[in-house]
Design an enzyme around this catalytic site. Sequence first.
Site, PDB file in Angstrom:
ATOM      1  N   GLU A 273      -1.780   6.242  -7.823  1.00 12.59           N
ATOM      2  CA  GLU A 273      -1.137   5.799  -9.079  1.00 12.59           C
ATOM      3  C   GLU A 273      -2.095   5.727 -10.263  1.00 12.59           C
ATOM      4  O   GLU A 273      -1.670   5.814 -11.410  1.00 12.59           O
ATOM      5  CB  GLU A 273      -0.483   4.424  -8.879  1.00 12.59           C
ATOM      6  CG  GLU A 273      -1.498   3.281  -8.709  1.00 12.59           C
ATOM      7  CD  GLU A 273      -0.836   1.920  -8.522  1.00 12.59           C
ATOM      8  OE1 GLU A 273      -0.027   1.780  -7.597  1.00 12.59           O
ATOM      9  OE2 GLU A 273      -1.150   1.009  -9.314  1.00 12.59           O
TER      10      GLU A 273
ATOM     11  N   HIS B 260       4.205  -0.210 -10.635  1.00 17.32           N
ATOM     12  CA  HIS B 260       3.308  -1.366 -10.487  1.00 17.32           C
ATOM     13  C   HIS B 260       3.684  -2.469 -11.486  1.00 17.32           C
ATOM     14  O   HIS B 260       2.827  -3.010 -12.194  1.00 17.32           O
ATOM     15  CB  HIS B 260       1.840  -0.943 -10.676  1.00 17.32           C
ATOM     16  CG  HIS B 260       0.878  -1.792  -9.888  1.00 17.32           C
ATOM     17  ND1 HIS B 260      -0.193  -1.294  -9.202  1.00 17.32           N
ATOM     18  CD2 HIS B 260       0.833  -3.139  -9.682  1.00 17.32           C
ATOM     19  CE1 HIS B 260      -0.862  -2.280  -8.624  1.00 17.32           C
ATOM     20  NE2 HIS B 260      -0.257  -3.411  -8.896  1.00 17.32           N
TER      21      HIS B 260
ATOM     22  N   ARG C 166      -0.529  -2.642  -2.186  1.00 19.65           N
ATOM     23  CA  ARG C 166      -1.434  -1.574  -2.612  1.00 19.65           C
ATOM     24  C   ARG C 166      -0.949  -0.248  -2.054  1.00 19.65           C
ATOM     25  O   ARG C 166      -0.560  -0.155  -0.881  1.00 19.65           O
ATOM     26  CB  ARG C 166      -2.869  -1.848  -2.112  1.00 19.65           C
ATOM     27  CG  ARG C 166      -3.621  -2.904  -2.939  1.00 19.65           C
ATOM     28  CD  ARG C 166      -3.900  -2.389  -4.356  1.00 19.65           C
ATOM     29  NE  ARG C 166      -4.591  -3.324  -5.217  1.00 19.65           N
ATOM     30  CZ  ARG C 166      -4.002  -4.166  -6.069  1.00 19.65           C
ATOM     31  NH1 ARG C 166      -2.686  -4.211  -6.171  1.00 19.65           N
ATOM     32  NH2 ARG C 166      -4.718  -4.957  -6.839  1.00 19.65           N
TER      33      ARG C 166
ATOM     34  N   ASP D 268       6.420  -0.342  -5.261  1.00 22.67           N
ATOM     35  CA  ASP D 268       5.916  -0.704  -6.599  1.00 22.67           C
ATOM     36  C   ASP D 268       4.511  -0.158  -6.800  1.00 22.67           C
ATOM     37  O   ASP D 268       3.954  -0.269  -7.892  1.00 22.67           O
ATOM     38  CB  ASP D 268       5.914  -2.230  -6.765  1.00 22.67           C
ATOM     39  CG  ASP D 268       5.494  -2.640  -8.163  1.00 22.67           C
ATOM     40  OD1 ASP D 268       6.111  -2.128  -9.133  1.00 22.67           O
ATOM     41  OD2 ASP D 268       4.546  -3.432  -8.308  1.00 22.67           O
TER      42      ASP D 268
HETATM   43  C1  COI Z   1      -3.288  -7.320  -9.194  1.00 22.13           C
HETATM   44  O1  COI Z   1      -3.228  -8.419  -9.740  1.00 22.13           O
HETATM   45  O2  COI Z   1      -4.252  -6.996  -8.481  1.00 22.13           O
HETATM   46  C2  COI Z   1      -2.211  -6.368  -9.412  1.00 22.13           C
HETATM   47  O3  COI Z   1      -1.860  -5.652  -8.528  1.00 22.13           O
HETATM   48  C3  COI Z   1      -1.700  -6.212 -10.801  1.00 22.13           C
HETATM   49  C4  COI Z   1      -2.214  -4.923 -11.360  1.00 22.13           C
HETATM   50  C5  COI Z   1      -1.434  -4.392 -12.487  1.00 22.13           C
HETATM   51  C6  COI Z   1      -3.661  -4.907 -11.620  1.00 22.13           C
END
Ligand code: COI
Length: 331
Positions: free
Chosen positions: A264, A296, A235, A259
């Site tokens: 973001e 991400h 995160r 990432d």
């Molecule tokens: C998650 O699964 O929480 C992720 O970080 C993916 C995201 C694109 C929502």
Amino acid sequence: MKIISYSIRDDEMPALKAWKSQHPDVEVQVESENLTPETASKAQGADAAVTFQQAPYTKEVLEELQKLGVNKLSLRNVGIDNIDLPVAEKLGFQITNVPVYSPNAIAEHAAWLMGRLLRRVPEYDAKIKQRDLRWAPEIGREMRMQTVGVIGTGHIGRVLINILQGFGAKVVCYDIFQNPEIKAADLYVDSLDELYQQSDIITLHVPSVKENIHMINADSIAKMKDSVIIINVARGDLIDTDDLLKALDNGQVAAAGLDVYEKEVGIFNKDWAGQPVPDANLEDLFRRQNVIVTPHTAFYTETAVENMVQKSFDASLQLIKGETPDTLVKY
Ligand code: COI
């Protein structure tokens, strides 16, 4: 039985069609828009909603859904940090997520970021564009010579540990919840400070809870080895970006693979071609050859997307039937 699904992308449709064909008795309303206070009204007549972590689920959104009698919410992803959980609990929401859709997708991405930074791939890419094919000065580092500090030993952290050990790296770990296998392998150090002191690479695999926000900051960076590499596929708000940029400037941090980014939302997964993104720190990160930013995408594999769709809709149906999915979020 009717499920409304928000933020559905084209790449999710094959998995969704497959799920629908296995459940002909369930009507699925497909919406590409995010769940917001404005779009919540589309849930009229639905028994449950399936969503994705693309927007904050505030009191306002939750109240709108509740007015329509929709208080079953299934996320297609793992993170629940976008939901106002105290409000959701008060309004009687049942929430599920998909905690394990493909730990390998994310662990591999972290490993590739490390590998590309160790072998100076972004710098060579830039040189090759200029037809500069000289070796020096971008000498690489071998994975087997690194001590990698893995913070967080959940499913993703554990897959990554195996990958890293396959390359011959020394792995040290820290987690407040100790996993028996990792403990038996004697990989845990006693404190984050110890991990910071020992690691050549530090990789984050913990959630965004208040104790972890900005855990990578000027103070923690000062405890790390000089020329440490930092990887974040967890995160964005785990890292204080201002402090990271300063440490990249003075060389305390040699490189970073990111990432995720703390601001973001509203920037990633959009086309900004021909214009800068509206965030000076992110533009600064993009310009650096010792930083790799991916928007991400660590989760974004065929396997993961299929699992996210299937598992979230399975859980949603269980909620409608009054069953208790094992992915029910505990308040
Ligand atoms: C998650 O699964 O929480 C992720 O970080 C993916 C995201 C694109 C929502």
